[in-house]
Design an enzyme around this catalytic site. Structure first.
Site: not given
Ligand code: GLP
Length: 231
Positions: A63, A131, A133, A138
């Protein structure tokens, strides 16, 4: 789903990195799939420590934010270039949704066609949002979704504001691989670390449904959850 539940974050990170290396090496000329976020930073550091060098010439990102320049520090192209490609000395091509040829009208469709042409993705790394995702899919995302523009949940913008000066600077929209795109990878590795992720993980495992984007991936033939959470 295979579950590797280990004692702490450091061990979980190394277990995920080792598994990624094994899966990628067993399908060495197929592209692999990367993820961003603080959870993945440790995985990339562990890969460097293991002396891993990918044979594949292409990698796909999950993404990216919409409306952020590719050269901006919070662009996922920049993040992956710095934390993965440069660190490992990998000279291959990173395909990141929303950047360069994948931007604008038709960019998401082109990204999908390149995944189909070069794929299947050998192994896809995944994190989990607080949340629930997956990538930027989402809660409420269609299980049949493909790469597309999405609106970010308020919780996601708040969580990710730590990478920006103010929450107002966090983009409202992103481009993300869809849940069906992600399901197409040969292997999936989901790394979930820390208590703040427990509610989202438990909800997805105990009550999978339209509000838990992990739900359609639970039946994937080769998905491994690596976690430090006693679940
Ligand atoms: C972002 C990414 C996700 C990732 C998430 C968790 O929003 N788009 O792909 O899984 O963060 O991030 P973190 O590892 O910093 O908690």
């Amino acid at each position: 789903m295979r579950i590797e539940q280990v004692k702490d974050k450091a061990v979980a990170t190394k277990v995920a990195a080792k598994l990624f290396m094994e899966k990628a090496n067993s399908n060495a000329y197929k592209p692999f799939g990367l993820a961003t976020g603080s959870t993945m930073d440790g995985v990339f550091l562990a890969l460097k420590e293991f002396g891993y060098y990918p044979q594949a010439k292409d990698a796909f990102a999950l993404d990216n934010y919409l409306g952020i320049d590719s050269q901006h520090k919070n662009s996922y192209l920049m993040e992956l270039s710095e934390k993965f490609s440069t660190r490992l000395g990998w000279m291959g091509t990173l395909h990141v949704p929303g950047t360069k040829e994948y931007s604008g009208d038709g960019g998401a469709a082109l990204f999908e066609s390149v995944v189909s042409e070069l794929g299947p993705i050998s192994v896809q790394l995944l994190g989990l949002g607080t949340n629930g995702h997956i990538a930027f899919n989402e809660p409420g995302s269609s299980f049949d979704s493909r790469t597309r523009v999405v609106e970010l949940a308020e919780q996601t913008r708040i969580d990710n504001s730590r990478f920006f000066e103010h929450v107002q600077e966090v983009p409202t929209h992103a481009v993300t691989q869809g849940l069906a795109t992600i399901s197409g990878a040969t292997s999936l590795i989901l790394l979930v670390l820390g208590e703040r992720k427990r509610p989202a993980l438990l909800e997805a495992l105990e009550s999978p449904g339209p509000q838990t984007p992990l739900a359609p991936l639970l039946d994937h033939p080769d998905i491994t959850l690596v976690t430090d959470l006693a679940i």
